[in-house]
Design a protein around this motif. Structure first.
Motif, PDB file in Angstrom:
ATOM      1  N   ALA A  21      19.044 -15.020 -28.818  1.00 53.49           N
ATOM      2  CA  ALA A  21      18.630 -16.391 -29.093  1.00 53.49           C
ATOM      3  C   ALA A  21      17.739 -16.484 -30.322  1.00 53.49           C
ATOM      4  CB  ALA A  21      17.894 -16.934 -27.881  1.00 53.49           C
ATOM      5  N   ASP A  22      17.757 -17.640 -30.912  1.00 49.59           N
ATOM      6  CA  ASP A  22      16.915 -17.877 -32.065  1.00 49.59           C
ATOM      7  C   ASP A  22      15.450 -17.819 -31.677  1.00 49.59           C
ATOM      8  OD1 ASP A  22      19.128 -18.240 -33.613  1.00 49.59           O
ATOM      9  OD2 ASP A  22      19.114 -20.419 -33.419  1.00 49.59           O
ATOM     10  N   ASN A  23      14.641 -17.509 -32.656  1.00 52.64           N
ATOM     11  CA  ASN A  23      13.206 -17.532 -32.471  1.00 52.64           C
ATOM     12  C   ASN A  23      12.760 -18.931 -32.038  1.00 52.64           C
ATOM     13  OD1 ASN A  23      10.798 -16.196 -32.562  1.00 52.64           O
ATOM     14  ND2 ASN A  23      10.459 -16.546 -34.738  1.00 52.64           N
ATOM     15  N   ASN A  24      11.854 -18.996 -31.079  1.00 55.44           N
ATOM     16  CA  ASN A  24      11.276 -20.266 -30.621  1.00 55.44           C
ATOM     17  C   ASN A  24      12.313 -21.208 -30.020  1.00 55.44           C
ATOM     18  OD1 ASN A  24       8.695 -19.541 -31.391  1.00 55.44           O
ATOM     19  ND2 ASN A  24       9.020 -20.258 -33.478  1.00 55.44           N
ATOM     20  N   TYR A  25      13.282 -20.685 -29.308  1.00 56.45           N
ATOM     21  CA  TYR A  25      14.293 -21.570 -28.731  1.00 56.45           C
ATOM     22  C   TYR A  25      13.875 -22.131 -27.383  1.00 56.45           C
ATOM     23  CZ  TYR A  25      16.602 -18.806 -25.030  1.00 56.45           C
ATOM     24  OH  TYR A  25      16.910 -18.144 -23.882  1.00 56.45           O
ATOM     25  N   MET A  26      12.729 -21.697 -26.893  1.00 61.86           N
ATOM     26  CA  MET A  26      12.185 -22.232 -25.655  1.00 61.86           C
ATOM     27  C   MET A  26      10.895 -22.985 -25.935  1.00 61.86           C
ATOM     28  SD  MET A  26      12.589 -18.804 -23.312  1.00 61.86           S
ATOM     29  CE  MET A  26      11.871 -19.481 -21.836  1.00 61.86           C
ATOM     30  N   LYS A  52      18.236 -28.812 -23.084  1.00 63.61           N
ATOM     31  CA  LYS A  52      19.576 -28.518 -22.592  1.00 63.61           C
ATOM     32  C   LYS A  52      19.514 -27.902 -21.193  1.00 63.61           C
ATOM     33  CE  LYS A  52      24.065 -28.053 -23.175  1.00 63.61           C
ATOM     34  NZ  LYS A  52      24.923 -29.245 -23.168  1.00 63.61           N
ATOM     35  N   ASP A  53      18.688 -26.890 -21.038  1.00 64.16           N
ATOM     36  CA  ASP A  53      18.577 -26.153 -19.783  1.00 64.16           C
ATOM     37  C   ASP A  53      17.109 -25.969 -19.416  1.00 64.16           C
ATOM     38  OD1 ASP A  53      21.384 -25.758 -19.987  1.00 64.16           O
ATOM     39  OD2 ASP A  53      21.058 -23.917 -21.129  1.00 64.16           O
ATOM     40  N   LEU A  54      16.885 -25.565 -18.191  1.00 60.27           N
ATOM     41  CA  LEU A  54      15.556 -25.168 -17.733  1.00 60.27           C
ATOM     42  C   LEU A  54      15.574 -23.695 -17.343  1.00 60.27           C
ATOM     43  CD1 LEU A  54      14.623 -28.145 -15.344  1.00 60.27           C
ATOM     44  CD2 LEU A  54      13.880 -27.825 -17.722  1.00 60.27           C
ATOM     45  N   SER A 182       6.318 -20.339 -13.866  1.00 60.61           N
ATOM     46  CA  SER A 182       6.276 -21.004 -15.174  1.00 60.61           C
ATOM     47  C   SER A 182       7.613 -21.672 -15.454  1.00 60.61           C
ATOM     48  CB  SER A 182       5.964 -19.991 -16.284  1.00 60.61           C
ATOM     49  OG  SER A 182       4.725 -19.357 -16.051  1.00 60.61           O
ATOM     50  N   LEU A 183       7.535 -22.885 -15.985  1.00 58.90           N
ATOM     51  CA  LEU A 183       8.733 -23.671 -16.290  1.00 58.90           C
ATOM     52  C   LEU A 183       8.879 -23.814 -17.801  1.00 58.90           C
ATOM     53  CD1 LEU A 183      11.066 -25.599 -15.424  1.00 58.90           C
ATOM     54  CD2 LEU A 183       9.364 -27.439 -15.380  1.00 58.90           C
ATOM     55  N   TYR A 184      10.097 -23.597 -18.270  1.00 57.95           N
ATOM     56  CA  TYR A 184      10.395 -23.686 -19.700  1.00 57.95           C
ATOM     57  C   TYR A 184      11.596 -24.595 -19.928  1.00 57.95           C
ATOM     58  CZ  TYR A 184       7.549 -19.448 -19.917  1.00 57.95           C
ATOM     59  OH  TYR A 184       6.530 -18.545 -19.800  1.00 57.95           O
ATOM     60  N   GLY A 185      11.599 -25.256 -21.069  1.00 53.01           N
ATOM     61  CA  GLY A 185      12.756 -25.990 -21.522  1.00 53.01           C
ATOM     62  C   GLY A 185      13.473 -25.200 -22.598  1.00 53.01           C
ATOM     63  N   ILE A 186      14.789 -25.151 -22.496  1.00 50.72           N
ATOM     64  CA  ILE A 186      15.591 -24.410 -23.481  1.00 50.72           C
ATOM     65  C   ILE A 186      16.365 -25.406 -24.331  1.00 50.72           C
ATOM     66  CG2 ILE A 186      17.479 -22.768 -23.789  1.00 50.72           C
ATOM     67  CD1 ILE A 186      16.522 -21.385 -21.259  1.00 50.72           C
ATOM     68  N   LYS A 187      16.207 -25.281 -25.611  1.00 50.45           N
ATOM     69  CA  LYS A 187      16.840 -26.213 -26.537  1.00 50.45           C
ATOM     70  C   LYS A 187      18.346 -25.975 -26.586  1.00 50.45           C
ATOM     71  CE  LYS A 187      12.664 -25.953 -29.361  1.00 50.45           C
ATOM     72  NZ  LYS A 187      12.096 -25.451 -30.629  1.00 50.45           N
ATOM     73  N   GLY A 188      19.083 -27.045 -26.790  1.00 46.73           N
ATOM     74  CA  GLY A 188      20.529 -26.936 -26.886  1.00 46.73           C
ATOM     75  C   GLY A 188      20.989 -26.539 -28.262  1.00 46.73           C
TER      76      GLY A 188
ATOM     77  N   THR B   6       8.023 -21.330 -27.859  1.00 47.28           N
ATOM     78  CA  THR B   6       7.768 -19.940 -27.514  1.00 47.28           C
ATOM     79  C   THR B   6       9.073 -19.159 -27.651  1.00 47.28           C
ATOM     80  OG1 THR B   6       6.770 -18.453 -25.892  1.00 47.28           O
ATOM     81  CG2 THR B   6       8.106 -20.248 -25.025  1.00 47.28           C
ATOM     82  N   TYR B   7       9.127 -17.954 -27.123  1.00 46.56           N
ATOM     83  CA  TYR B   7      10.212 -17.014 -27.376  1.00 46.56           C
ATOM     84  C   TYR B   7      10.111 -16.594 -28.838  1.00 46.56           C
ATOM     85  CZ  TYR B   7      14.755 -14.845 -26.334  1.00 46.56           C
ATOM     86  OH  TYR B   7      15.780 -13.961 -26.100  1.00 46.56           O
ATOM     87  N   SER B   8       9.000 -15.953 -29.120  1.00 43.57           N
ATOM     88  CA  SER B   8       8.663 -15.595 -30.503  1.00 43.57           C
ATOM     89  C   SER B   8       9.054 -14.154 -30.785  1.00 43.57           C
ATOM     90  CB  SER B   8       7.161 -15.763 -30.739  1.00 43.57           C
ATOM     91  OG  SER B   8       6.762 -17.085 -30.437  1.00 43.57           O
TER      92      SER B   8
END
Lengths: 188, 159
Positions: A21-26, A52-54, A182-188, B6-8
Motif C-alpha cells: 500500500a501507498d504511504n499514509n493510506y490509512m 473505502k474500508d475500515l 484501534s479503528l482506522y479508515g482506509i482510503k479508496g 498513518t501507515y508511514s
C-alpha cells in the motif's frame, strides 16, 4: 475491464513492489486503551463515512476467570451479526466450522501468563456502501499454553452504512487492562 | 476528532542473495509495525526475530496447499515453512502489535502467499515472550537466497 498500472519499473526485483500500500493510506479514527478498572464494552460511534474500508487492530485480554482464552465479539450499528464461519488451527490440527455470529477474534484471559495478549486484525470492506450487505474478515490468534488462531468471517444481511461498532467479551466478562482496540479508515 | 494519516514508511530495503536482513533503530513513536516482503527465496522457510533474540518465541501456523489444511506449532518464529519455486516471486506481511509497549509481550500476525510449486497459503500467529520495546527486526533464511524488497511501515493509533 479497467486496469490499474502498478509500477513503471517492471524489472526483476522491483516489479511487484508497489503492490504494497501507498504511504499514509490509512487514517486514525479512534482508539481505546483499557485502564486498570477494565471495560465491559468498547464502542466506536459516529464513524465517518468518507473511507473505502475500515480496519480494526486489537491487542486483547479478558478478565474471564479460569480460562486462558476468551472470545472477542463485534456488533455493527448495535445489531448482532447473523453468520459466522472460521478456519481454525491449534498447532496440531486445522478444522473449519461456524460459531456464534459476531465472534470476530480470540484474546487472552486470566489464566494466561501475565503480559500475554491475543491479537486481531479485522477488515470491513465497503462499510459505507448502501447497496452491499456487510461482511467482515479477521485474522486472529493467541499464543499461550493452548495456542489457537483463526481466519474468521462474519456477515449481516443489512445494507445500511456502518456508523458504529461495539466490541465485547463473552458473557458478562470485561476487557482487562492494556487491551487496545484501534479503528482506522482506509482510503479508496 | 482529529484524523491523522498513518501507515508511514519507516524503511525500505532491497536485498539480493542474502541469508538475513534487519531493520534496526526502529523508532518507538508508532503503535504497530507492519513489514511487507515481495521477492523470492529458494529456501523452505523464513523466520523473524526481534532485538537479536531468536529464543523466547512461540508460533502456531495455519497452512493450506492444493489439497489439505494443516496446523503446526514451532519454537522458532517461522513466517512460512513451504518450498517456493526457484526465483518465483511471492509475498508475505507481518503485523507486530504494540511493539513499543513495555508492559505486554509482543504478539504478531503474518500472512504468506506462495502461489506456485509446492507453495500454499500460510497464516501465522507468534508471540515474542518479552516486554522489551522492539527496536530491531530480523528476517533470516537457511541459505544465500533471499532476494526482494522489505518495507517497514509504522501504524499509529488515534490519540
Amino acid at each position: 475491464m479497467a486496469t490499474t498500472k502498478l509500477s513503471d519499473s517492471g524489472t526483476r526485483g522491483n516489479k511487484y513492489e508497489n503492490l504494497s500500500a501507498d504511504n499514509n493510506y490509512m487514517e486514525t479514527i479512534a482508539s481505546t486503551l483499557v485502564g486498570a478498572g477494565g471495560a465491559t464494552s468498547i464502542t466506536f460511534s459516529n464513524i465517518p463515512q468518507g473511507y473505502k474500508d475500515l480496519q480494526i487492530r486489537t491487542l486483547g485480554r479478558s478478565q474471564r476467570s479460569a480460562s486462558q482464552a476468551d472470545e472477542l465479539y463485534m456488533q455493527i450499528n448495535s445489531t448482532s451479526l447473523t453468520k459466522n464461519h472460521y478456519l481454525f488451527g491449534n498447532g496440531t490440527s486445522a478444522l473449519s466450522g461456524s460459531a456464534t455470529a459476531g465472534w470476530a477474534g480470540i484474546q487472552a484471559a486470566s489464566s494466561s501468563t501475565a503480559g500475554v495478549f491475543g491479537a486481531s486484525i479485522i477488515d470491513i470492506l465497503d462499510y459505507a456502501n448502501v447497496n452491499k450487505n456487510k461482511t467482515t474478515r479477521s485474522l486472529s490468534g493467541l499464543v499461550t499454553t493452548n495456542s489457537e488462531m483463526y481466519l474468521l468471517s462474519n456477515f449481516i444481511a443489512n445494507t445500511a452504512p456502518i456508523t458504529s461498532l461495539t466490541f465485547t467479551c463473552s458473557g458478562s466478562n470485561s476487557f482487562a487492562q492494556n487491551t487496545r482496540i484501534s479503528l482506522y479508515g482506509i482510503k479508496g | 476528532m482529529t484524523k491523522t494519516a498513518t501507515y508511514s514508511l519507516i524503511s525500505s530495503q532491497s536485498v539480493s542473495g542474502v541469508s538475513s536482513m534487519s531493520f534496526t533503530s526502529i523508532p518507538s513513536t508508532f503503535t504497530d509495525l507492519k513489514v511487507v516482503f515481495v521477492g523470492y527465496d529458494d529456501a523452505p522457510l523464513i523466520r523473524i526475530g526481534f532485538n537479536t533474540d531468536t529464543g523466547n518465541n512461540s508460533v502456531i501456523m495455519l497452512m493450506s496447499n492444493a489439497s489439505t489444511a494443516t496446523s503446526a506449532g514451532y519454537g522458532t518464529p517461522y513466517i512460512y515453512v513451504l518450498t517456493p519455486d526457484a526465483n518465483a516471486y511471492f509475498t508475505f506481511s507481518v503485523n507486530v502489535l504494540d511493539y513499543s509497549n513495555t508492559t505486554t509481550q509482543k504478539p504478531w500476525l503474518s500472512r504468506c502467499d506462495i502461489s506456485h510449486g509446492a507453495g500454499g497459503v500460510t497464516a501465522a500467529m507468534g508471540n515474542w515472550r518479552s516486554t522489551a520495546a522492539i527496536n530491531s527486526i530480523e528476517f533470516a533464511t537457511t541459505s544465500l537466497t533471499m532476494t526482494g524488497t522489505f518495507k517497514l511501515y509504522g501504524i499509529e493509533a488515534y490519540k
